[in-house]
Scaffold this motif. Structure first.
Motif, short mmCIF file in Angstrom:
data_model
loop_
_atom_site.label_atom_id
_atom_site.label_comp_id
_atom_site.label_asym_id
_atom_site.label_seq_id
_atom_site.Cartn_x
_atom_site.Cartn_y
_atom_site.Cartn_z
N VAL A 236 1.73 -6.36 -8.06
CA VAL A 236 1.14 -4.73 -8.00
C VAL A 236 1.17 -4.08 -9.15
O VAL A 236 0.43 -3.16 -9.43
CB VAL A 236 1.98 -4.04 -7.10
CG1 VAL A 236 1.81 -4.52 -5.71
CG2 VAL A 236 3.73 -3.75 -7.51
N ASP A 237 1.93 -4.48 -10.29
CA ASP A 237 1.97 -4.03 -11.55
C ASP A 237 0.34 -3.83 -12.11
O ASP A 237 0.03 -2.71 -12.91
CB ASP A 237 2.58 -4.67 -12.69
CG ASP A 237 3.29 -3.99 -13.78
OD1 ASP A 237 3.12 -2.46 -13.82
OD2 ASP A 237 3.13 -4.54 -15.03
N LEU B 192 -2.02 -3.35 -10.50
CA LEU B 192 -2.67 -2.09 -9.76
C LEU B 192 -2.49 -0.88 -10.47
O LEU B 192 -3.13 0.07 -10.61
CB LEU B 192 -2.37 -2.10 -8.37
CG LEU B 192 -3.00 -3.30 -7.83
CD1 LEU B 192 -2.30 -3.31 -6.00
CD2 LEU B 192 -4.57 -3.11 -7.50
N ARG B 193 -1.04 -0.91 -10.86
CA ARG B 193 -0.81 0.61 -11.71
C ARG B 193 -1.51 0.64 -13.06
O ARG B 193 -1.83 1.81 -13.44
CB ARG B 193 0.97 0.34 -11.88
CG ARG B 193 1.55 1.56 -12.57
CD ARG B 193 2.49 1.18 -13.48
NE ARG B 193 2.71 -0.09 -14.28
CZ ARG B 193 2.17 -0.02 -15.35
NH1 ARG B 193 1.77 1.11 -16.07
NH2 ARG B 193 2.53 -1.26 -16.10
N ASP B 194 -1.62 -0.47 -13.66
CA ASP B 194 -2.40 -0.55 -14.86
C ASP B 194 -3.67 0.00 -14.67
O ASP B 194 -4.45 0.75 -15.42
CB ASP B 194 -2.42 -1.98 -15.28
CG ASP B 194 -1.21 -2.01 -16.30
OD1 ASP B 194 -0.30 -1.45 -16.70
OD2 ASP B 194 -0.98 -3.47 -16.54
N TRP B 195 -4.54 -0.42 -13.61
CA TRP B 195 -5.84 -0.21 -13.39
C TRP B 195 -5.91 1.28 -12.99
O TRP B 195 -7.03 1.87 -13.46
CB TRP B 195 -6.36 -0.98 -12.13
CG TRP B 195 -7.63 -0.84 -11.79
CD1 TRP B 195 -8.81 -1.28 -12.14
CD2 TRP B 195 -8.25 0.37 -10.89
NE1 TRP B 195 -10.09 -0.82 -11.67
CE2 TRP B 195 -9.46 0.39 -11.01
CE3 TRP B 195 -7.49 1.38 -10.01
CZ2 TRP B 195 -10.26 1.41 -10.38
CZ3 TRP B 195 -8.32 2.39 -9.47
CH2 TRP B 195 -9.94 2.25 -9.49
N ALA B 196 -4.83 1.83 -12.25
CA ALA B 196 -4.84 3.34 -11.89
C ALA B 196 -4.79 4.09 -13.16
O ALA B 196 -5.45 4.91 -13.16
CB ALA B 196 -3.77 3.41 -10.90
N GLY C 172 0.65 -1.21 -0.01
CA GLY C 172 -0.08 -0.15 -0.17
C GLY C 172 0.72 1.33 0.02
O GLY C 172 0.33 2.09 0.03
N LYS D 267 2.68 3.80 -1.69
CA LYS D 267 3.24 4.11 -3.41
C LYS D 267 4.71 4.21 -3.41
O LYS D 267 5.09 3.92 -4.75
CB LYS D 267 2.56 5.61 -3.57
CG LYS D 267 3.08 6.74 -2.91
CD LYS D 267 2.33 7.88 -3.29
CE LYS D 267 2.97 8.99 -2.21
NZ LYS D 267 2.24 10.46 -2.56
#
Length: 123
Positions: free
Chosen positions: A93-94, A96-100, A20, A22
């Motif tokens: 976590v990659d 999650l970066r894509d989703w963001a 969590g 950043k």
């Protein structure tokens, strides 16, 4: 005994803290590409202070997610690289970066609607 992430003293929460964070995520994603020196990381990650970068790097090293290598130069050069364990977390976590990145416009629009509704209710 199986870990219970919902229990206050579950050590799994420490790992979730890393996920969590950043700064930790950005560092892992960068180091996945290539080893980097401290100042190289600081220049690449806009907005991170020297103190914060140092703290996060130490935490990631302690967790076994990155390696620190001192190179005998004057002054000493320090290089950071990702470990195999770190690669598994970076892969997790990659997405999650894509989703963001893919949903940024929608999230920002939702925030504007929410803020506008709060203003209307306060008026």
């Amino acid at each position: 005994m199986k870990p219970d992430v919902y229990a206050a003293n579950c050590p799994t929460r420490q790992i979730l803290d890393r996920v969590g964070d950043k700064w930790a995520v950005l560092i892992l994603l960068l180091l996945r590409e290539e080893p980097m020196r401290f100042n190289q990381l600081r220049r690449t990650i806009e907005g991170i202070s020297q103190k914060m970068l140092s703290q996060v790097l130490k935490s990631l090293e302690r967790d076994g997610l990155i390696k620190r290598r001192a190179i005998a130069t004057v002054p000493v050069t320090v290089e950071y690289s990702i470990t195999q364990l770190g690669l598994t977390l970076a892969a997790a976590v990659d997405p999650l970066r894509d989703w963001a990145e893919q949903n940024l416009k929608d999230v920002l629009a939702a925030q504007r609607r929410y803020d506008a509704q709060l203003k209307e209710e306060a008026a």
